[in-house]
Enzyme design. Structure first.
Site, PDB file in Angstrom:
ATOM      1  N   ILE A  24      13.490   3.761  15.206  1.00 46.52           N
ATOM      2  CA  ILE A  24      14.426   2.708  15.618  1.00 46.52           C
ATOM      3  C   ILE A  24      15.334   2.267  14.486  1.00 46.52           C
ATOM      4  CG2 ILE A  24      12.915   1.881  17.458  1.00 46.52           C
ATOM      5  CD1 ILE A  24      12.214  -0.515  15.633  1.00 46.52           C
ATOM      6  N   ASN A  47       8.339  -4.435  19.474  1.00 48.71           N
ATOM      7  CA  ASN A  47       6.968  -4.440  18.969  1.00 48.71           C
ATOM      8  C   ASN A  47       6.782  -3.603  17.716  1.00 48.71           C
ATOM      9  OD1 ASN A  47       3.871  -4.493  19.190  1.00 48.71           O
ATOM     10  ND2 ASN A  47       4.344  -2.313  19.406  1.00 48.71           N
ATOM     11  N   TYR A  73       6.030  -8.960   3.926  1.00 48.36           N
ATOM     12  CA  TYR A  73       5.710  -8.731   5.343  1.00 48.36           C
ATOM     13  C   TYR A  73       5.820 -10.054   6.104  1.00 48.36           C
ATOM     14  CZ  TYR A  73       2.788  -8.170   9.494  1.00 48.36           C
ATOM     15  OH  TYR A  73       2.320  -8.182  10.791  1.00 48.36           O
ATOM     16  N   LYS A  90       8.499 -11.292   9.142  1.00 48.92           N
ATOM     17  CA  LYS A  90       8.076 -11.807  10.444  1.00 48.92           C
ATOM     18  C   LYS A  90       8.582 -13.230  10.675  1.00 48.92           C
ATOM     19  CE  LYS A  90       5.733  -8.338  12.171  1.00 48.92           C
ATOM     20  NZ  LYS A  90       6.126  -7.691  13.437  1.00 48.92           N
TER      21      LYS A  90
END
Length: 255
Positions: free
Chosen positions: A66, A92, A156, A160
């Protein structure tokens, strides 16, 4: 898995699920298919996607990274060419990366933000005209660590956290189009994510034991438990719900 009784709405609707080759993504693709939807499962590994596709005849798959330049439009076009619509986009795909500050690199940081921020943004942009037609829904997969600090995973967690803020901002921006945008923030869930991070098995097992010990309900989650809530957020029964981050982590964020 058990599909909610009101999920008849998903009959002949179209859902795109990234990261569908394993874990939460695979469980979500199967859940939508069992609820009557046509599903395009996207991932990088064709062999893993094939296993997902074998779980239900309404699951089609597309091997794609992606993050590639032309991937977002190609993914949306694949769904529209096949079924002539897009109703749900589930962002996801992701990767868990242990990267203490002392080990941080520009490329490592960029990789996380490319996967968790840039790629979902461009995929949502490509889906936008079709989601407007169907008054569809975008569901982003964040993490407990998108809003709860943890040692060794700062970048990380930051990626998010960015995805959670995208969720809120898009919800405001797209409300007048009828598109709803929400996010799920799972806690530690059984998947291949830690293995894919390249951790040795003894360390992996130690991390899992430590995580389970810190979760008030005493265990790590199962992918099906998260997939159930993806369907609930996408269902029109939640038609007045947008811009929300639902944490599903056995109570970990309370500690």
């Amino acid at each position: 898995m058990t599909v909610p009784s009101d999920s008849v709405w998903f009959t002949d609707r179209v859902a795109i699920v990234t990261g569908a080759g394993s874990g939460i993504g695979r469980a979500t693709a199967i859940a939508f298919a069992e609820a009557g939807a046509h599903v395009l499962g996207v991932g990088r590994r064709q062999d893993a996607l094939n296993i997902t596709a074998q779980q239900h005849p309404r699951i089609a798959v597309l091997a794609a990274d992606i993050r590639a330049t032309h991937a977002p439009q190609a993914i949306i076009d694949a769904a529209v060419d096949r079924w002539d619509r897009v109703d749900v986009l589930v962002n996801n795909a992701g990767a868990t990366t242990i990267m203490p500050l002392a080990d941080a690199t520009a490329q490592g940081i960029a990789n996380l933000f490319d996967l968790h921020v840039t790629a979902p943004s461009l995929l949502a942009r490509a889906a936008l005209p079709h989601l407007q037609q169907t008054h569809g829904s975008i569901i982003n997969l964040s993490s407990t660590y998108g809003h709860r600090p943890a040692s060794g995973v700062a970048h990380y967690a930051a990626s998010k956290a960015a995805l959670e803020q995208l969720t809120r901002c898009w919800a405001l921006e797209l409300a007048t189009t009828g598109i709803r945008v929400n996010a799920l923030a799972p806690g530690p869930t059984e998947s291949e994510a830690l293995t894919a991070a390249g951790l040795p098995e003894p360390m992996l097992n130690e991390i899992k034991r430590d995580e389970a010990g810190r979760i008030p309900l005493g265990r790590r989650g199962e992918p099906d438990e998260v997939a159930t809530w993806v369907l609930r957020l996408a269902d029109p029964a939640a038609a007045w719900l947008t811009g929300q981050i639902l944490t599903i982590d056995g109570g970990l964020e309370l500690t």
